[in-house]
Motif scaffolding. Structure first.
Motif, PDB file in Angstrom:
ATOM      1  N   PHE A  10       0.327  -1.492   0.143  1.00 25.48           N
ATOM      2  CA  PHE A  10      -0.062   0.225  -0.280  1.00 25.48           C
ATOM      3  C   PHE A  10       1.224   1.108  -0.093  1.00 25.48           C
ATOM      4  CE2 PHE A  10      -2.719  -3.793   1.473  1.00 25.48           C
ATOM      5  CZ  PHE A  10      -3.873  -2.969   0.764  1.00 25.48           C
TER       6      PHE A  10
ATOM      7  N   ARG B  78      -3.890  -7.097  -3.139  1.00 26.37           N
ATOM      8  CA  ARG B  78      -4.135  -6.339  -2.540  1.00 26.37           C
ATOM      9  C   ARG B  78      -5.756  -6.467  -2.636  1.00 26.37           C
ATOM     10  NH1 ARG B  78      -1.034  -0.452  -4.026  1.00 26.37           N
ATOM     11  NH2 ARG B  78      -2.830  -0.684  -5.819  1.00 26.37           N
TER      12      ARG B  78
ATOM     13  N   ARG C 277      -9.481  -3.586  -0.872  1.00 22.27           N
ATOM     14  CA  ARG C 277      -9.232  -2.556   0.904  1.00 22.27           C
ATOM     15  C   ARG C 277     -11.040  -2.685   0.743  1.00 22.27           C
ATOM     16  NH1 ARG C 277      -7.292   3.815   1.542  1.00 22.27           N
ATOM     17  NH2 ARG C 277      -8.145   4.605   3.507  1.00 22.27           N
ATOM     18  N   GLU C 278     -11.357  -2.580   2.125  1.00 19.13           N
ATOM     19  CA  GLU C 278     -12.846  -1.652   2.094  1.00 19.13           C
ATOM     20  C   GLU C 278     -12.692  -1.011   3.690  1.00 19.13           C
ATOM     21  OE1 GLU C 278     -14.792  -5.517   2.658  1.00 19.13           O
ATOM     22  OE2 GLU C 278     -14.050  -6.681   0.829  1.00 19.13           O
TER      23      GLU C 278
ATOM     24  N   ASN D  81     -11.250   0.859   5.954  1.00 19.15           N
ATOM     25  CA  ASN D  81     -10.349   0.494   6.717  1.00 19.15           C
ATOM     26  C   ASN D  81      -9.679  -1.175   7.036  1.00 19.15           C
ATOM     27  OD1 ASN D  81      -7.814   1.720   8.521  1.00 19.15           O
ATOM     28  ND2 ASN D  81      -9.541   1.165  10.159  1.00 19.15           N
ATOM     29  N   CYS D  82     -10.342  -1.891   6.396  1.00 20.07           N
ATOM     30  CA  CYS D  82      -9.496  -2.935   6.105  1.00 20.07           C
ATOM     31  C   CYS D  82      -8.511  -3.459   4.781  1.00 20.07           C
ATOM     32  CB  CYS D  82     -11.155  -3.751   6.212  1.00 20.07           C
ATOM     33  SG  CYS D  82     -10.008  -6.051   6.435  1.00 20.07           S
ATOM     34  N   PHE D  83      -7.740  -3.569   4.922  1.00 24.37           N
ATOM     35  CA  PHE D  83      -6.567  -4.187   3.945  1.00 24.37           C
ATOM     36  C   PHE D  83      -6.111  -5.441   4.247  1.00 24.37           C
ATOM     37  CE2 PHE D  83      -6.613   0.772   5.756  1.00 24.37           C
ATOM     38  CZ  PHE D  83      -5.432   1.144   4.645  1.00 24.37           C
ATOM     39  N   ARG D  84      -6.311  -5.687   3.074  1.00 19.79           N
ATOM     40  CA  ARG D  84      -6.281  -7.190   2.923  1.00 19.79           C
ATOM     41  C   ARG D  84      -4.950  -8.113   1.615  1.00 19.79           C
ATOM     42  NH1 ARG D  84     -11.876  -7.641   2.942  1.00 19.79           N
ATOM     43  NH2 ARG D  84     -12.508  -8.604   4.182  1.00 19.79           N
TER      44      ARG D  84
ATOM     45  N   GLU E 246      -4.197  -9.171   6.720  1.00 14.21           N
ATOM     46  CA  GLU E 246      -5.490  -8.185   7.442  1.00 14.21           C
ATOM     47  C   GLU E 246      -5.227  -7.063   8.007  1.00 14.21           C
ATOM     48  OE1 GLU E 246      -9.620  -9.608   6.583  1.00 14.21           O
ATOM     49  OE2 GLU E 246      -9.494  -8.358   8.689  1.00 14.21           O
TER      50      GLU E 246
ATOM     51  N   SER F  90      -6.068  -3.196   9.871  1.00 14.80           N
ATOM     52  CA  SER F  90      -6.280  -2.070  10.560  1.00 14.80           C
ATOM     53  C   SER F  90      -5.778  -1.119  10.505  1.00 14.80           C
ATOM     54  CB  SER F  90      -7.820  -1.776  10.755  1.00 14.80           C
ATOM     55  OG  SER F  90      -7.462  -2.333  12.241  1.00 14.80           O
TER      56      SER F  90
END
Length: 251
Positions: free
Chosen positions: A186, A217, A219-220, A222-225, A239, A241
């Motif tokens: 990110f 990668r 993102r939803e 504030n959830c980063f995967r 995962e 935050s």
């Protein structure tokens, strides 16, 4: 709080473990956790070399890190750790990072599998015949590290070759390096404006020297995967935050 934990060590946050703003990097917090866990086993007389002689070794299958306040460069920490009674084939451990006044800064829960050193096949936890002093009191983890499930990310974001400096004594990429690999997916403007709140990591394949981990990668809010694979094999998933630094600094 340290009375709950049979082993602890004191260390000072080193500058080379911090980011450009003097905050302890999440991957280095995990290294402190690893140092405490390994130090505990060594203090009991059954560290990596002893277990190797007995034909077994531990491999991490999942872990969760929750940071209440990110330690800063020069800060003196206590890292306290304790095993938790095994559940089936899984073994568990809890580790906490405390500040100089004993306040909780971060907590970590890990799940481990015991493998045969020659074949890499799983062993029953009963094969580990050493007695471990357990965590005092009830264990109430914020996540079950043996049952971490992370939705697969879809957006390709390059690859990460396993380098010599990534390897640990098991000759595969050390578990802490995956945290850096996930965060690096990110952009700087996202990560420098906030600190890691919670990070979950699931390990599925032991990446070895020269292999390339293909990264994706997603993102939803504030959830980063992040998902990583080697060839057709799932390697790891992460995962995390973030939280605003002002929120962290003021509790």
């Amino acid at each position: 709080m340290t009375k709950r934990y049979p082993f602890s060590l004191r260390l000072r946050v080193r500058g080379f473990d911090c980011d450009g703003q003097g905050r302890l990097r999440a991957a280095c917090a995990l290294r402190y956790v690893q140092e405490a866990a390994g130090g505990h086993l060594e203090s009991l007389g059954f560290g990596f070399q002893k277990l190797k002689e007995e034909g077994m070794f531990f491999v991490l299958i999942g872990q969760g890190l929750r940071i209440l306040r990110t330690p800063r460069e020069g800060e003196l920490l206590t890292v306290a750790t304790a095993p938790v009674p095994a559940r089936g084939a899984r073994m568990f451990r809890e580790t906490v990072l405390l500040d100089g006044e004993g306040n909780l800064l971060a907590e970590n829960q890990t799940a481990w599998a015991l493998l045969d050193f020659e074949t890499g096949r799983p062993l029953r936890s009963s094969s580990f015949r050493h007695e471990l002093p357990a965590l005092g009191g009830e264990w109430t983890p914020f996540v079950d590290p043996s049952r971490i499930r992370i939705s697969e990310a879809q957006e390709p974001c390059g690859g990460r070759e396993v380098r010599l400096s990534d390897l640990d004594v098991n000759r595969h990429m050390n578990n802490t390096v995956y945290a850096d690999a996930a965060l690096d997916c990110f952009p700087e403007e996202v990560l420098c404006s906030a600190g890691v709140d919670t990070m979950l990591l699931r390990y599925q394949y032991q990446a070895r020297l020269g292999e390339t981990i293909s990264l994706r990668r997603g993102r939803e809010d504030n959830c980063f995967r992040v998902s990583g694979s080697v060839g057709n094999s799932a390697c790891f998933s992460a995962e995390f935050s973030l939280k605003a630094l002002a929120t962290e600094d003021h509790g």
